[in-house]
Motif scaffolding. Structure first.
Motif, PDB file in Angstrom:
ATOM      1  N   ALA A  43      68.994  64.661  67.413  1.00 49.65           N
ATOM      2  CA  ALA A  43      68.943  65.301  66.100  1.00 49.65           C
ATOM      3  C   ALA A  43      69.565  64.403  65.029  1.00 49.65           C
ATOM      4  N   VAL A  44      70.675  63.743  65.366  1.00 51.65           N
ATOM      5  CA  VAL A  44      71.326  62.852  64.402  1.00 51.65           C
ATOM      6  C   VAL A  44      70.414  61.678  64.057  1.00 51.65           C
ATOM      7  N   VAL A  45      69.838  61.056  65.056  1.00 49.99           N
ATOM      8  CA  VAL A  45      68.942  59.914  64.817  1.00 49.99           C
ATOM      9  C   VAL A  45      67.698  60.361  64.051  1.00 49.99           C
ATOM     10  N   ALA A  46      67.114  61.499  64.423  1.00 52.40           N
ATOM     11  CA  ALA A  46      65.920  61.999  63.730  1.00 52.40           C
ATOM     12  C   ALA A  46      66.235  62.308  62.266  1.00 52.40           C
ATOM     13  N   THR A  47      67.387  62.908  62.004  1.00 47.53           N
ATOM     14  CA  THR A  47      67.781  63.203  60.628  1.00 47.53           C
ATOM     15  C   THR A  47      67.994  61.914  59.843  1.00 47.53           C
ATOM     16  N   GLY A  48      68.651  60.948  60.452  1.00 43.14           N
ATOM     17  CA  GLY A  48      68.861  59.659  59.793  1.00 43.14           C
ATOM     18  C   GLY A  48      67.554  58.971  59.457  1.00 43.14           C
ATOM     19  N   LEU A  49      66.618  58.973  60.401  1.00 41.93           N
ATOM     20  CA  LEU A  49      65.307  58.370  60.148  1.00 41.93           C
ATOM     21  C   LEU A  49      64.555  59.126  59.055  1.00 41.93           C
ATOM     22  N   GLY A  50      64.663  60.450  59.070  1.00 44.42           N
ATOM     23  CA  GLY A  50      64.012  61.235  58.023  1.00 44.42           C
ATOM     24  C   GLY A  50      64.573  60.927  56.645  1.00 44.42           C
ATOM     25  N   CYS A  51      65.896  60.798  56.549  1.00 44.17           N
ATOM     26  CA  CYS A  51      66.523  60.449  55.268  1.00 44.17           C
ATOM     27  C   CYS A  51      66.089  59.058  54.807  1.00 44.17           C
ATOM     28  N   TYR A  52      66.045  58.117  55.742  1.00 40.24           N
ATOM     29  CA  TYR A  52      65.608  56.765  55.403  1.00 40.24           C
ATOM     30  C   TYR A  52      64.160  56.776  54.922  1.00 40.24           C
ATOM     31  N   ALA A  53      63.306  57.524  55.609  1.00 43.71           N
ATOM     32  CA  ALA A  53      61.899  57.608  55.204  1.00 43.71           C
ATOM     33  C   ALA A  53      61.758  58.236  53.822  1.00 43.71           C
ATOM     34  N   LEU A  54      62.568  59.233  53.537  1.00 41.96           N
ATOM     35  CA  LEU A  54      62.516  59.874  52.226  1.00 41.96           C
ATOM     36  C   LEU A  54      62.934  58.896  51.128  1.00 41.96           C
ATOM     37  N   LYS A  55      64.018  58.147  51.373  1.00 44.44           N
ATOM     38  CA  LYS A  55      64.449  57.134  50.400  1.00 44.44           C
ATOM     39  C   LYS A  55      63.368  56.069  50.228  1.00 44.44           C
ATOM     40  N   LEU A  56      62.791  55.614  51.329  1.00 46.67           N
ATOM     41  CA  LEU A  56      61.759  54.586  51.270  1.00 46.67           C
ATOM     42  C   LEU A  56      60.538  55.073  50.501  1.00 46.67           C
ATOM     43  N   THR A  57      60.195  56.342  50.675  1.00 47.39           N
ATOM     44  CA  THR A  57      59.060  56.912  49.941  1.00 47.39           C
ATOM     45  C   THR A  57      59.297  56.836  48.439  1.00 47.39           C
ATOM     46  N   GLY A  58      60.520  57.116  48.022  1.00 47.87           N
ATOM     47  CA  GLY A  58      60.839  57.023  46.599  1.00 47.87           C
ATOM     48  C   GLY A  58      60.752  55.608  46.070  1.00 47.87           C
ATOM     49  N   LEU A  59      61.066  54.636  46.902  1.00 47.39           N
ATOM     50  CA  LEU A  59      61.017  53.237  46.461  1.00 47.39           C
ATOM     51  C   LEU A  59      59.600  52.685  46.403  1.00 47.39           C
ATOM     52  N   VAL A  60      58.721  53.158  47.281  1.00 45.16           N
ATOM     53  CA  VAL A  60      57.368  52.603  47.327  1.00 45.16           C
ATOM     54  C   VAL A  60      56.346  53.479  46.600  1.00 45.16           C
ATOM     55  N   ALA A  61      56.785  54.574  46.008  1.00 46.30           N
ATOM     56  CA  ALA A  61      55.855  55.443  45.277  1.00 46.30           C
ATOM     57  C   ALA A  61      55.296  54.695  44.069  1.00 46.30           C
ATOM     58  N   PRO A  62      54.005  54.836  43.818  1.00 46.82           N
ATOM     59  CA  PRO A  62      53.409  54.161  42.660  1.00 46.82           C
ATOM     60  C   PRO A  62      54.019  54.667  41.352  1.00 46.82           C
ATOM     61  N   GLN A  63      54.091  53.810  40.361  1.00 48.09           N
ATOM     62  CA  GLN A  63      54.691  54.147  39.081  1.00 48.09           C
ATOM     63  C   GLN A  63      53.970  55.305  38.403  1.00 48.09           C
ATOM     64  N   ARG A  64      52.659  55.398  38.578  1.00 48.18           N
ATOM     65  CA  ARG A  64      51.903  56.488  37.936  1.00 48.18           C
ATOM     66  C   ARG A  64      52.342  57.845  38.471  1.00 48.18           C
ATOM     67  N   VAL A  65      52.737  57.896  39.747  1.00 46.66           N
ATOM     68  CA  VAL A  65      53.227  59.154  40.321  1.00 46.66           C
ATOM     69  C   VAL A  65      54.577  59.499  39.704  1.00 46.66           C
ATOM     70  N   LEU A  66      55.443  58.495  39.564  1.00 54.85           N
ATOM     71  CA  LEU A  66      56.772  58.737  39.010  1.00 54.85           C
ATOM     72  C   LEU A  66      56.730  59.092  37.529  1.00 54.85           C
ATOM     73  N   ASP A  67      55.694  58.653  36.832  1.00 51.30           N
ATOM     74  CA  ASP A  67      55.567  58.948  35.402  1.00 51.30           C
ATOM     75  C   ASP A  67      54.952  60.314  35.115  1.00 51.30           C
ATOM     76  N   ASP A  68      54.436  60.979  36.143  1.00 52.51           N
ATOM     77  CA  ASP A  68      53.830  62.298  35.963  1.00 52.51           C
ATOM     78  C   ASP A  68      54.903  63.284  35.488  1.00 52.51           C
ATOM     79  N   GLU A  69      54.569  64.092  34.494  1.00 53.71           N
ATOM     80  CA  GLU A  69      55.521  65.037  33.911  1.00 53.71           C
ATOM     81  C   GLU A  69      56.025  66.062  34.929  1.00 53.71           C
ATOM     82  N   ARG A  70      55.153  66.524  35.816  1.00 53.56           N
ATOM     83  CA  ARG A  70      55.573  67.495  36.839  1.00 53.56           C
ATOM     84  C   ARG A  70      56.609  66.895  37.784  1.00 53.56           C
ATOM     85  N   VAL A  71      56.427  65.641  38.151  1.00 54.40           N
ATOM     86  CA  VAL A  71      57.383  64.961  39.035  1.00 54.40           C
ATOM     87  C   VAL A  71      58.718  64.793  38.318  1.00 54.40           C
TER      88      VAL A  71
END
Length: 103
Positions: free
Chosen positions: A6-34
């Motif tokens: 559970a600890v390793v799975a949670t850590g990997l999930g947190c890392y994946a979530l952070k990585l998703t924020g870093l690799v998200a396209p700029q157009r997604v981040l510029d969307d008003e809803r986001v």
């Protein structure tokens, strides 16, 4: 062993979530809803944390007088536009004072 999985799975999930924020396209981040969503998430999480810490004791709901008085003092300090550190100190002093008095 299950705890470590559970600890390793949670850590990997947190890392994946952070990585998703870093690799998200700029157009997604510029969307008003986001932008609205990302502006409100910290407020919602902090509110949930305050509610749990104020109203819960273990797994039960408990209306604790000193905790509620500390929360009320924090709200008053926020309404008076006190700095965040002052708000925390005011809430802690009120709650600790009431506990010391045995309320």
């Amino acid at each position: 062993m299950a705890v470590w999985i559970a600890v390793v799975a949670t850590g990997l999930g947190c890392y994946a979530l952070k990585l998703t924020g870093l690799v998200a396209p700029q157009r997604v981040l510029d969307d008003e809803r986001v932008r609205r969503f990302t502006a409100l998430v910290p407020v919602a999480l902090l509110t949930a944390l305050v509610a749990v810490q104020t109203l819960a004791h273990g797994r039960t709901l408990e209306l604790n007088g000193p905790r509620l008085a500390g929360l009320a003092a924090a709200v008053v300090a926020l309404l008076l536009r006190a700095p965040f550190l002052v708000v925390l100190v005011v809430a802690a002093v009120v709650a600790a004072g009431l506990r010391a008095l045995g309320v």
